[in-house]
Write a protein that holds these residues in place. Structure first.
Motif, PDB file in Angstrom:
ATOM      1  N   VAL A 122       0.833  -1.206   0.000  1.00 46.46           N
ATOM      2  CA  VAL A 122       0.000   0.000   0.000  1.00 46.46           C
ATOM      3  C   VAL A 122       0.866   1.254   0.000  1.00 46.46           C
ATOM      4  CG1 VAL A 122      -1.656   1.329   1.358  1.00 46.46           C
ATOM      5  CG2 VAL A 122      -1.972  -1.135   1.083  1.00 46.46           C
ATOM      6  N   ILE A 123       1.916   1.261   0.820  1.00 47.53           N
ATOM      7  CA  ILE A 123       2.811   2.432   0.854  1.00 47.53           C
ATOM      8  C   ILE A 123       3.443   2.664  -0.518  1.00 47.53           C
ATOM      9  CG2 ILE A 123       4.971   3.331   1.810  1.00 47.53           C
ATOM     10  CD1 ILE A 123       4.257   1.957   4.439  1.00 47.53           C
ATOM     11  N   ARG A 128       3.691   6.160  -5.402  1.00 48.05           N
ATOM     12  CA  ARG A 128       4.139   5.609  -6.679  1.00 48.05           C
ATOM     13  C   ARG A 128       5.197   6.485  -7.346  1.00 48.05           C
ATOM     14  NH1 ARG A 128      -0.396   5.070 -11.259  1.00 48.05           N
ATOM     15  NH2 ARG A 128      -1.273   6.383  -9.634  1.00 48.05           N
ATOM     16  N   ASP A 129       6.276   5.815  -7.780  1.00 49.93           N
ATOM     17  CA  ASP A 129       7.387   6.433  -8.510  1.00 49.93           C
ATOM     18  C   ASP A 129       8.170   7.458  -7.690  1.00 49.93           C
ATOM     19  OD1 ASP A 129       6.815   4.932 -10.764  1.00 49.93           O
ATOM     20  OD2 ASP A 129       5.438   6.441 -11.565  1.00 49.93           O
ATOM     21  N   ARG A 130       7.922   7.525  -6.381  1.00 48.18           N
ATOM     22  CA  ARG A 130       8.729   8.359  -5.506  1.00 48.18           C
ATOM     23  C   ARG A 130       9.669   7.462  -4.700  1.00 48.18           C
ATOM     24  NH1 ARG A 130       4.288  12.285  -2.859  1.00 48.18           N
ATOM     25  NH2 ARG A 130       2.819  10.664  -3.563  1.00 48.18           N
ATOM     26  N   TRP A 131      10.499   8.067  -3.883  1.00 45.74           N
ATOM     27  CA  TRP A 131      11.567   7.298  -3.257  1.00 45.74           C
ATOM     28  C   TRP A 131      11.051   6.163  -2.364  1.00 45.74           C
ATOM     29  CZ3 TRP A 131      12.259   6.680   1.893  1.00 45.74           C
ATOM     30  CH2 TRP A 131      11.660   7.599   2.758  1.00 45.74           C
ATOM     31  N   PRO A 132       9.931   6.304  -1.606  1.00 46.87           N
ATOM     32  CA  PRO A 132       9.474   5.137  -0.841  1.00 46.87           C
ATOM     33  C   PRO A 132       9.112   3.957  -1.739  1.00 46.87           C
ATOM     34  CG  PRO A 132       8.431   7.143  -0.030  1.00 46.87           C
ATOM     35  CD  PRO A 132       9.098   7.485  -1.315  1.00 46.87           C
ATOM     36  N   ASP A 133       8.467   4.266  -2.875  1.00 46.33           N
ATOM     37  CA  ASP A 133       8.095   3.213  -3.818  1.00 46.33           C
ATOM     38  C   ASP A 133       9.334   2.551  -4.409  1.00 46.33           C
ATOM     39  OD1 ASP A 133       6.733   1.589  -5.647  1.00 46.33           O
ATOM     40  OD2 ASP A 133       6.663   3.174  -7.153  1.00 46.33           O
ATOM     41  N   GLN A 134      10.309   3.344  -4.808  1.00 40.28           N
ATOM     42  CA  GLN A 134      11.515   2.787  -5.409  1.00 40.28           C
ATOM     43  C   GLN A 134      12.305   1.943  -4.412  1.00 40.28           C
ATOM     44  OE1 GLN A 134      13.426   6.324  -6.838  1.00 40.28           O
ATOM     45  NE2 GLN A 134      12.093   6.530  -8.634  1.00 40.28           N
TER      46      GLN A 134
END
Length: 319
Positions: A122-123, A128-134
């Protein structure tokens, strides 16, 4: 409910030939194995050919394979998995002793995998496509590639030997100490569940992204509903439909992986029982363990199918 009942009946009818096929496969494989029950029975002695022949006659080992298969299926229907040639004890009693620990380990691993996958999936989708997602995608990719036995060895070294947070091996019954039980199963469950959690995280992230891009999400948020309510009540529920199917297959992985993990951590479960059977040349024990694990895999997938139907109203309407 009528749709669920009809699906259950169809699935159970399909399971019968499937289980018979599994039994046949295991039966044939074990018949061509080098591990013969007569060797285990006379372990440590020097039997004569006449004694071996008499043992084979008494146990029907010289009968044609179709006759032995039908007899074996009949025994399984009565709950008889045979007798250990080495210990002379019923295989079903040995499995009844070892199975609860394997179920505890598998269930513990499933809970850890689901919790971690939902949180990080979920995070990753929200950012999406930001540093937490990457970062989450990178870590999950490494987790998918990491074998469970390698993670187990790392945990033993760094969490048990170096820091002493957990015992290196052994099992403590929850009746004796709940905290000791948790400590004895935490590392095995983590080692078993982390690759599954990593895989499910990627699936949940993809499903969440697809749901977040749909029109009903933009409409709900545009109408004034808080995004956290839309995500928690609608998006997450719809996004979990596909991961449920994957979870059924991953539970089978957990059941099979428990064999290796139990051996590494010296847990007296199904894995240890099977390894002991292989080491002692006891085919009845090995056969019983494999059949039990295969049956558990089939039953778990049946349960997942029911859950899939419960969370997907469109399938109930179609039914």
């Amino acid at each position: 409910m009528a749709a669920i009942a009809r699906m259950l009946v169809r699935r159970v009818l399909i399971l019968i030939p499937l289980l018979l096929g599994v039994v046949l496969f295991v039966f044939i494989i074990m018949r061509f194995s080098d591990n013969k029950p007569e060797y285990a029975y006379f372990e440590g002695s020097n039997p004569t050919p006449a004694q071996i022949h008499q043992f084979q006659v008494d146990n029907g080992l010289l009968d044609p394979l179709p006759v032995r298969y039908v007899r074996f299926v009949g025994q399984l229907i009565r709950g008889d998995m045979g007798t250990s040639a080495l210990t002379k004890a019923p295989v079903s009693s040995s499995i009844a002793t070892a199975l609860p620990l394997t179920l505890q380990l598998t269930l513990f691993g499933v809970v850890i995998a689901i919790v971690l996958a939902v949180i990080f999936g979920v995070i990753a989708a929200i950012f999406r496509d930001r540093w937490p997602d990457q970062l989450i995608r990178l870590v999950s990719l490494l987790g998918v590639a990491a074998p469970a036995f390698w993670l187990a060895l790392l945990m033993i070294q760094y969490l048990a030997v170096d820091r002493g947070w957990f015992p290196t091996s052994g099992y403590i019954n929850p009746a004796d100490s709940v905290s000791g039980w948790l400590r004895s199963l935490t590392m095995p469950a983590l080692a078993l569940s982390l690759p599954v959690a990593a895989y499910l995280t990627r699936i949940i992230r993809t499903s969440m992204v697809e749901e977040l891009d749909k029109d009903y999400v933009r409409t709900a948020i545009g109408s004034g509903l808080p995004p956290i309510v839309v995500v928690g009540r609608n998006v997450l529920r719809n996004a979990l439909i596909n991961p449920l199917t994957v979870l059924g297959l991953r539970v089978g992985y957990l059941l099979g992986g428990a064999v290796v993990i139990e051996t590494i951590f010296a847990l007296p479960g199904m894995g240890q029982l099977m390894i002991t059977g292989v080491r002692n040349g006891d085919p009845a024990v090995v056969q019983g363990v494999v059949l039990t694990i295969a049956t558990g895999f089939v039953v778990v997938n049946l349960i997942i199918d029911v859950l899939y139907l419960l969370v997907n109203p469109r399938l109930r309407s179609a039914g």
